[in-house]
Design a protein around this motif. Structure first.
Motif, PDB file in Angstrom:
ATOM      1  N   ILE A   7       0.794  -1.215   0.021  1.00 55.88           N
ATOM      2  CA  ILE A   7       0.034   0.091  -0.025  1.00 55.88           C
ATOM      3  C   ILE A   7       0.868   1.529   0.045  1.00 55.88           C
ATOM      4  N   GLU A   8       1.855   1.148   0.722  1.00 55.54           N
ATOM      5  CA  GLU A   8       2.850   2.567   0.846  1.00 55.54           C
ATOM      6  C   GLU A   8       3.549   2.636  -0.540  1.00 55.54           C
ATOM      7  N   GLN A   9       3.984   1.567  -1.274  1.00 61.43           N
ATOM      8  CA  GLN A   9       4.438   1.544  -2.437  1.00 61.43           C
ATOM      9  C   GLN A   9       3.626   2.287  -3.571  1.00 61.43           C
ATOM     10  N   PHE A  10       2.081   1.878  -3.649  1.00 56.73           N
ATOM     11  CA  PHE A  10       1.022   2.293  -4.324  1.00 56.73           C
ATOM     12  C   PHE A  10       0.860   3.579  -3.980  1.00 56.73           C
ATOM     13  N   LYS A  12       3.211   6.162  -3.269  1.00 56.22           N
ATOM     14  CA  LYS A  12       4.113   6.808  -3.968  1.00 56.22           C
ATOM     15  C   LYS A  12       4.159   6.977  -5.309  1.00 56.22           C
ATOM     16  N   LEU A  13       3.236   5.980  -5.816  1.00 54.30           N
ATOM     17  CA  LEU A  13       3.210   5.912  -7.439  1.00 54.30           C
ATOM     18  C   LEU A  13       2.354   7.171  -7.807  1.00 54.30           C
ATOM     19  N   PRO A  14       2.644   7.840  -9.057  1.00 57.19           N
ATOM     20  CA  PRO A  14       1.706   8.576  -9.770  1.00 57.19           C
ATOM     21  C   PRO A  14       0.322   8.069  -9.843  1.00 57.19           C
ATOM     22  N   SER A  15      -0.503   8.815 -10.007  1.00 59.99           N
ATOM     23  CA  SER A  15      -2.050   8.369 -10.313  1.00 59.99           C
ATOM     24  C   SER A  15      -2.098   7.514 -11.547  1.00 59.99           C
ATOM     25  N   ARG A  16      -1.334   7.926 -12.449  1.00 63.77           N
ATOM     26  CA  ARG A  16      -1.458   7.448 -13.717  1.00 63.77           C
ATOM     27  C   ARG A  16      -0.795   6.069 -13.789  1.00 63.77           C
ATOM     28  N   GLU A  17       0.229   5.717 -13.118  1.00 62.90           N
ATOM     29  CA  GLU A  17       0.910   4.352 -12.817  1.00 62.90           C
ATOM     30  C   GLU A  17      -0.114   3.568 -12.029  1.00 62.90           C
ATOM     31  N   ARG A  18      -0.709   4.244 -11.085  1.00 67.51           N
ATOM     32  CA  ARG A  18      -1.725   3.206 -10.174  1.00 67.51           C
ATOM     33  C   ARG A  18      -2.611   2.932 -11.001  1.00 67.51           C
ATOM     34  N   ARG A  19      -3.313   3.552 -12.005  1.00 65.14           N
ATOM     35  CA  ARG A  19      -4.217   3.123 -13.007  1.00 65.14           C
ATOM     36  C   ARG A  19      -3.844   2.134 -13.759  1.00 65.14           C
ATOM     37  N   LYS A  20      -2.818   2.241 -14.174  1.00 60.04           N
ATOM     38  CA  LYS A  20      -2.178   1.123 -14.997  1.00 60.04           C
ATOM     39  C   LYS A  20      -2.111  -0.198 -14.257  1.00 60.04           C
ATOM     40  N   VAL A  21      -1.554  -0.115 -13.084  1.00 57.51           N
ATOM     41  CA  VAL A  21      -1.298  -1.400 -12.256  1.00 57.51           C
ATOM     42  C   VAL A  21      -2.854  -2.006 -12.054  1.00 57.51           C
ATOM     43  N   PHE A  22      -3.910  -1.124 -11.565  1.00 58.76           N
ATOM     44  CA  PHE A  22      -5.075  -1.641 -11.432  1.00 58.76           C
ATOM     45  C   PHE A  22      -5.784  -2.318 -12.698  1.00 58.76           C
ATOM     46  N   ALA A  23      -5.520  -1.678 -13.900  1.00 61.62           N
ATOM     47  CA  ALA A  23      -6.073  -2.096 -15.062  1.00 61.62           C
ATOM     48  C   ALA A  23      -5.392  -3.267 -15.656  1.00 61.62           C
ATOM     49  N   TRP A  24      -4.188  -3.683 -15.173  1.00 54.87           N
ATOM     50  CA  TRP A  24      -3.390  -4.821 -15.312  1.00 54.87           C
ATOM     51  C   TRP A  24      -4.156  -5.818 -14.487  1.00 54.87           C
ATOM     52  N   MET A  25      -4.288  -5.499 -13.287  1.00 52.85           N
ATOM     53  CA  MET A  25      -4.648  -6.489 -12.400  1.00 52.85           C
ATOM     54  C   MET A  25      -6.212  -7.019 -13.034  1.00 52.85           C
ATOM     55  N   ASP A  26      -7.169  -6.092 -13.183  1.00 57.59           N
ATOM     56  CA  ASP A  26      -8.503  -6.308 -13.678  1.00 57.59           C
ATOM     57  C   ASP A  26      -8.526  -7.006 -14.905  1.00 57.59           C
ATOM     58  N   HIS A  27      -7.457  -6.954 -15.677  1.00 61.97           N
ATOM     59  CA  HIS A  27      -7.271  -7.697 -17.112  1.00 61.97           C
ATOM     60  C   HIS A  27      -6.790  -9.461 -16.757  1.00 61.97           C
ATOM     61  N   GLU A  28      -6.089  -9.290 -15.807  1.00 63.66           N
ATOM     62  CA  GLU A  28      -5.490 -10.749 -15.193  1.00 63.66           C
ATOM     63  C   GLU A  28      -6.577 -11.687 -14.598  1.00 63.66           C
ATOM     64  N   LEU A  29      -7.324 -10.821 -13.741  1.00 68.10           N
ATOM     65  CA  LEU A  29      -8.439 -11.542 -13.003  1.00 68.10           C
ATOM     66  C   LEU A  29      -9.583 -12.204 -14.015  1.00 68.10           C
ATOM     67  N   SER A  30      -9.718 -10.989 -15.003  1.00 71.03           N
ATOM     68  CA  SER A  30     -10.826 -11.518 -16.169  1.00 71.03           C
ATOM     69  C   SER A  30     -10.327 -12.770 -16.759  1.00 71.03           C
ATOM     70  N   GLN A  31      -8.940 -12.643 -17.209  1.00 71.22           N
ATOM     71  CA  GLN A  31      -8.485 -13.961 -17.976  1.00 71.22           C
ATOM     72  C   GLN A  31      -8.513 -15.055 -17.280  1.00 71.22           C
ATOM     73  N   ARG A  32      -8.313 -14.824 -15.995  1.00 67.22           N
ATOM     74  CA  ARG A  32      -8.533 -16.142 -15.077  1.00 67.22           C
ATOM     75  C   ARG A  32      -9.740 -16.497 -14.807  1.00 67.22           C
ATOM     76  N   GLU A  33     -10.841 -15.680 -14.675  1.00 63.77           N
ATOM     77  CA  GLU A  33     -12.105 -16.046 -14.697  1.00 63.77           C
ATOM     78  C   GLU A  33     -12.642 -16.813 -16.134  1.00 63.77           C
TER      79      GLU A  33
END
Length: 67
Positions: A7-10, A12-33
């Motif tokens: 959470i601390e590392q998140f 520290k990230l700029p908001s644009r990078e956080r959005r990228k991380v969460f978009a990647w996580m959403d994509h990975e979860l949808s692929q798994r489902e």
């Protein structure tokens, strides 16, 4: 890595990078489902082609505790 460190590392990230991380996580979860759904459909198709009787929907709902 603990959740607090993550959470601390998140934070520290700029908001644009956080959005990228969460978009990647959403994509990975949808692929798994999607993969799980394909496996389930394949298993059902195998049962049908093997000649096993299908389970009626009301019985399935009853078994999992739905009304």
């Amino acid at each position: 890595m603990t959740a607090t460190i993550l959470i601390e590392q998140f934070k520290k990230l700029p908001s644009r990078e956080r959005r990228k991380v969460f978009a990647w996580m959403d994509h990975e979860l949808s692929q798994r489902e999607d993969e799980q759904a394909r496996k389930a459909a394949k298993a059902v198709l195998a049962k049908i082609t093997a000649g096993e009787p299908t389970t009626p929907w009301p019985q399935v709902k009853k078994e999992i505790g739905l009304r």
